[in-house]
Design a protein around this motif. Structure first.
Motif, PDB file in Angstrom:
ATOM      1  N   ARG A 198       0.796  -1.225   0.000  1.00  0.00           N
ATOM      2  CA  ARG A 198       0.000   0.000   0.000  1.00  0.00           C
ATOM      3  C   ARG A 198       0.830   1.277   0.000  1.00  0.00           C
ATOM      4  NH1 ARG A 198      -2.705  -0.165   6.038  1.00  0.00           N
ATOM      5  NH2 ARG A 198      -0.788  -0.025   7.265  1.00  0.00           N
ATOM      6  N   GLY A 199       2.116   1.166   0.368  1.00  0.00           N
ATOM      7  CA  GLY A 199       2.971   2.351   0.384  1.00  0.00           C
ATOM      8  C   GLY A 199       4.264   2.073  -0.339  1.00  0.00           C
ATOM      9  N   MET A 200       5.366   2.431   0.289  1.00  0.00           N
ATOM     10  CA  MET A 200       6.676   2.117  -0.258  1.00  0.00           C
ATOM     11  C   MET A 200       7.134   0.767   0.275  1.00  0.00           C
ATOM     12  SD  MET A 200       7.624   4.427  -2.331  1.00  0.00           S
ATOM     13  CE  MET A 200       9.384   4.130  -2.487  1.00  0.00           C
ATOM     14  N   PRO A 201       7.822  -0.042  -0.529  1.00  0.00           N
ATOM     15  CA  PRO A 201       8.290  -1.348  -0.051  1.00  0.00           C
ATOM     16  C   PRO A 201       9.250  -1.201   1.126  1.00  0.00           C
ATOM     17  CG  PRO A 201       8.493  -1.188  -2.442  1.00  0.00           C
ATOM     18  CD  PRO A 201       8.167   0.185  -1.943  1.00  0.00           C
ATOM     19  N   GLY A 202       9.270  -2.230   1.949  1.00  0.00           N
ATOM     20  CA  GLY A 202      10.236  -2.249   3.040  1.00  0.00           C
ATOM     21  C   GLY A 202       9.639  -2.278   4.431  1.00  0.00           C
ATOM     22  N   GLY A 203       8.365  -1.887   4.547  1.00  0.00           N
ATOM     23  CA  GLY A 203       7.724  -1.922   5.851  1.00  0.00           C
ATOM     24  C   GLY A 203       8.469  -1.086   6.883  1.00  0.00           C
ATOM     25  N   GLN A 204       8.480  -1.570   8.139  1.00  0.00           N
ATOM     26  CA  GLN A 204       9.154  -0.828   9.208  1.00  0.00           C
ATOM     27  C   GLN A 204      10.664  -0.743   8.981  1.00  0.00           C
ATOM     28  OE1 GLN A 204       7.441  -0.947  13.365  1.00  0.00           O
ATOM     29  NE2 GLN A 204       6.790  -2.958  12.666  1.00  0.00           N
ATOM     30  N   ALA A 205      11.216  -1.723   8.258  1.00  0.00           N
ATOM     31  CA  ALA A 205      12.660  -1.685   7.975  1.00  0.00           C
ATOM     32  C   ALA A 205      13.022  -0.438   7.175  1.00  0.00           C
ATOM     33  CB  ALA A 205      13.083  -2.938   7.216  1.00  0.00           C
ATOM     34  N   ALA A 206      12.114  -0.027   6.288  1.00  0.00           N
ATOM     35  CA  ALA A 206      12.386   1.130   5.436  1.00  0.00           C
ATOM     36  C   ALA A 206      12.368   2.437   6.217  1.00  0.00           C
ATOM     37  CB  ALA A 206      11.378   1.199   4.296  1.00  0.00           C
ATOM     38  N   SER A 207      11.785   2.420   7.412  1.00  0.00           N
ATOM     39  CA  SER A 207      11.770   3.629   8.236  1.00  0.00           C
ATOM     40  C   SER A 207      12.816   3.567   9.344  1.00  0.00           C
ATOM     41  CB  SER A 207      10.379   3.856   8.839  1.00  0.00           C
ATOM     42  OG  SER A 207      10.032   2.814   9.716  1.00  0.00           O
ATOM     43  N   THR A 208      13.722   2.595   9.235  1.00  0.00           N
ATOM     44  CA  THR A 208      14.820   2.475  10.195  1.00  0.00           C
ATOM     45  C   THR A 208      16.074   3.076   9.581  1.00  0.00           C
ATOM     46  OG1 THR A 208      13.867   0.441  11.098  1.00  0.00           O
ATOM     47  CG2 THR A 208      16.181   0.864  11.579  1.00  0.00           C
ATOM     48  N   GLU A 209      16.671   4.010  10.291  1.00  0.00           N
ATOM     49  CA  GLU A 209      17.801   4.754   9.715  1.00  0.00           C
ATOM     50  C   GLU A 209      18.977   3.839   9.385  1.00  0.00           C
ATOM     51  OE1 GLU A 209      21.564   7.166  10.049  1.00  0.00           O
ATOM     52  OE2 GLU A 209      20.782   5.945  11.658  1.00  0.00           O
ATOM     53  N   ASP A 257      21.586   1.257   5.436  1.00  0.00           N
ATOM     54  CA  ASP A 257      20.407   2.080   5.686  1.00  0.00           C
ATOM     55  C   ASP A 257      19.152   1.262   5.405  1.00  0.00           C
ATOM     56  OD1 ASP A 257      22.040   4.164   6.284  1.00  0.00           O
ATOM     57  OD2 ASP A 257      21.798   5.208   4.367  1.00  0.00           O
ATOM     58  N   GLY A 258      18.147   1.408   6.257  1.00  0.00           N
ATOM     59  CA  GLY A 258      16.903   0.667   6.076  1.00  0.00           C
ATOM     60  C   GLY A 258      16.262   0.862   4.714  1.00  0.00           C
ATOM     61  N   PRO A 259      16.107   2.118   4.252  1.00  0.00           N
ATOM     62  CA  PRO A 259      15.512   2.327   2.928  1.00  0.00           C
ATOM     63  C   PRO A 259      16.315   1.671   1.803  1.00  0.00           C
ATOM     64  CG  PRO A 259      15.499   4.362   4.185  1.00  0.00           C
ATOM     65  CD  PRO A 259      16.322   3.393   4.966  1.00  0.00           C
ATOM     66  N   GLU A 260      17.640   1.676   1.919  1.00  0.00           N
ATOM     67  CA  GLU A 260      18.474   1.070   0.884  1.00  0.00           C
ATOM     68  C   GLU A 260      18.263  -0.442   0.834  1.00  0.00           C
ATOM     69  OE1 GLU A 260      23.185   0.597  -0.429  1.00  0.00           O
ATOM     70  OE2 GLU A 260      22.668   1.763   1.344  1.00  0.00           O
ATOM     71  N   LEU A 261      18.197  -1.070   2.013  1.00  0.00           N
ATOM     72  CA  LEU A 261      17.954  -2.506   2.059  1.00  0.00           C
ATOM     73  C   LEU A 261      16.590  -2.837   1.461  1.00  0.00           C
ATOM     74  CD1 LEU A 261      18.880  -5.331   2.966  1.00  0.00           C
ATOM     75  CD2 LEU A 261      17.814  -4.876   5.190  1.00  0.00           C
ATOM     76  N   ALA A 262      15.589  -2.027   1.771  1.00  0.00           N
ATOM     77  CA  ALA A 262      14.239  -2.243   1.237  1.00  0.00           C
ATOM     78  C   ALA A 262      14.234  -2.161  -0.288  1.00  0.00           C
ATOM     79  CB  ALA A 262      13.278  -1.213   1.830  1.00  0.00           C
ATOM     80  N   ILE A 263      14.931  -1.180  -0.839  1.00  0.00           N
ATOM     81  CA  ILE A 263      14.991  -1.017  -2.298  1.00  0.00           C
ATOM     82  C   ILE A 263      15.675  -2.221  -2.944  1.00  0.00           C
ATOM     83  CG2 ILE A 263      16.073   0.321  -4.151  1.00  0.00           C
ATOM     84  CD1 ILE A 263      15.599   2.815  -2.361  1.00  0.00           C
ATOM     85  N   LYS A 264      16.767  -2.684  -2.339  1.00  0.00           N
ATOM     86  CA  LYS A 264      17.478  -3.839  -2.882  1.00  0.00           C
ATOM     87  C   LYS A 264      16.585  -5.082  -2.870  1.00  0.00           C
ATOM     88  CE  LYS A 264      22.225  -2.424  -1.682  1.00  0.00           C
ATOM     89  NZ  LYS A 264      22.789  -2.483  -3.047  1.00  0.00           N
ATOM     90  N   MET A 265      15.846  -5.283  -1.787  1.00  0.00           N
ATOM     91  CA  MET A 265      14.943  -6.440  -1.700  1.00  0.00           C
ATOM     92  C   MET A 265      13.858  -6.358  -2.765  1.00  0.00           C
ATOM     93  SD  MET A 265      14.363  -7.074   2.382  1.00  0.00           S
ATOM     94  CE  MET A 265      15.594  -7.945   3.363  1.00  0.00           C
ATOM     95  N   SER A 266      13.306  -5.166  -2.946  1.00  0.00           N
ATOM     96  CA  SER A 266      12.252  -4.975  -3.938  1.00  0.00           C
ATOM     97  C   SER A 266      12.777  -5.223  -5.349  1.00  0.00           C
ATOM     98  CB  SER A 266      11.690  -3.555  -3.822  1.00  0.00           C
ATOM     99  OG  SER A 266      10.717  -3.305  -4.806  1.00  0.00           O
ATOM    100  N   GLU A 267      13.940  -4.684  -5.642  1.00  0.00           N
ATOM    101  CA  GLU A 267      14.530  -4.874  -6.968  1.00  0.00           C
ATOM    102  C   GLU A 267      14.820  -6.343  -7.242  1.00  0.00           C
ATOM    103  OE1 GLU A 267      17.943  -2.364  -6.837  1.00  0.00           O
ATOM    104  OE2 GLU A 267      16.845  -0.564  -7.482  1.00  0.00           O
TER     105      GLU A 267
END
Length: 306
Positions: free
Chosen positions: A34-45, A58-68
């Motif tokens: 429903r939002g950006m991939p990554g869940g709570q991990a994506a909001s963890t610095e 960085d949480g957002p970077e890990l989320a992007i890699k998982m999504s890709e």
């Protein structure tokens, strides 16, 4: 109606791992986020305890890699809320917006959300100084004074992060010692911008157009004191995002699903992975494990239908 082998609801670490494994297994898979991939991990610095990243990531970077990675193998991601999940004879009907599809199996990986304290002023000042995400809102409080409520890993990690922006950060904890990991505690103790306020709870958030102060109560003496702050960050636990499941499976008092270690719910074809599942440890590493296990169970289940 469109038919899929598998629908994954939730695009955090559990859902994205499930998407990766399912796509590699050649299952006709769709993932809803429903939002950006990554869940709570994506909001963890910064994530320092996920294997393979010795310097942290960085949480957002890990989320992007998982999504890709999931999409590289063919997992389709639909960015939409799922409005309804219904059990039917040949699978599960999923309603999202004005659309519907039928999935033979479903993995729920909708995670959890921050708990509200329910104190006076919290709701009124949400978005005007009250926050539940330091990485989302910390930069708004440059050179300000902040209060972090809580004593666990999330509270201490985020308090440390907030010192990048704030001039002063109070950690307010109801006990006389923190619950966070020792390494995080030591970082907080060593940080000159952090002051611990022990044996205290938040009674009220005060202000005009925005947060101006917090009223704290000493749990031992009942004494109250007011501290001037520009913002309040609250970390007092989480509750499950389990609304889609409330009529399908058994939930505990906080809405977590009482699923087995193999992620099975007791409803044939329905599995639950990640923070949504009742479990002793909620971390990225346990979420990705759940995602992989869930897909292995889905493969067995789909084979049994043939």
């Amino acid at each position: 109606m469109e038919i899929r082998d598998l629908a994954i609801i939730g695009g955090g670490p559990a859902g994205l791992t499930a998407g990766l494994y399912a796509a590699r297994a050649a299952l006709n898979t769709v993932l809803f986020e429903r939002g950006m991939p990554g869940g709570q991990a994506a909001s963890t610095e910064r994530i320092e305890n996920y294997p393979g990243f010795p310097e942290g990531i960085d949480g957002p970077e890990l989320a992007i890699k998982m999504s890709e990675q999931a999409q590289r193998f063919g997992c389709e991601i639909i960015y939409s809320d799922v409005d309804k999940l219904e059990r039917q004879e040949k699978g599960f009907k999923i309603t999202y917006g004005e659309n519907e599809l039928l999935a033979k199996a479903v993995i729920l990986a909708t995670g959890a959300k921050p708990k509200f304290l329910g104190v006076k002023g919290e709701k009124e000042f949400h978005g005007r100084g009250v926050s539940y995400c330091a990485t989302c809102d910390g930069a708004f409080f440059r050179d300000g004074t902040l209060a972090v409520i809580g004593g666990g890993d999330a509270a201490v990690e985020e308090a440390i992060f907030l010192t990048k922006f704030a001039a002063k950060v109070y950690i307010v904890h109801r006990r006389g010692e923190l619950r966070a990991a020792k390494i995080l505690q030591q970082r907080a103790f060593d940080n000159p911008k952090i002051e611990l306020v022990w044996h205290s709870v938040l009674e009220e958030v005060k202000g005009g157009q925005k947060v101006e102060s917090v009223l704290l109560k000493d749990v031992r003496t009942g004494e109250k004191k007011e501290i001037a702050v520009d913002g309040v960050f609250i970390y007092v636990g989480t509750e499950a995002n389990s609304n889609l499941l409330k009529d399908l499976v058994e939930l505990d008092a906080n809405g977590y699903v009482k699923a087995q270690e193999d992620t099975a719910t007791g409803v044939p074809g329905l599995y639950v992975a990640g923070d949504l599942r009742k479990k002793p440890l909620r971390q990225v590493v346990t979420a990705v494990a759940d995602g992989a296990v869930a897909v292995a169970q889905v493969e067995k289940y789909l084979s049994s239908l043939e």
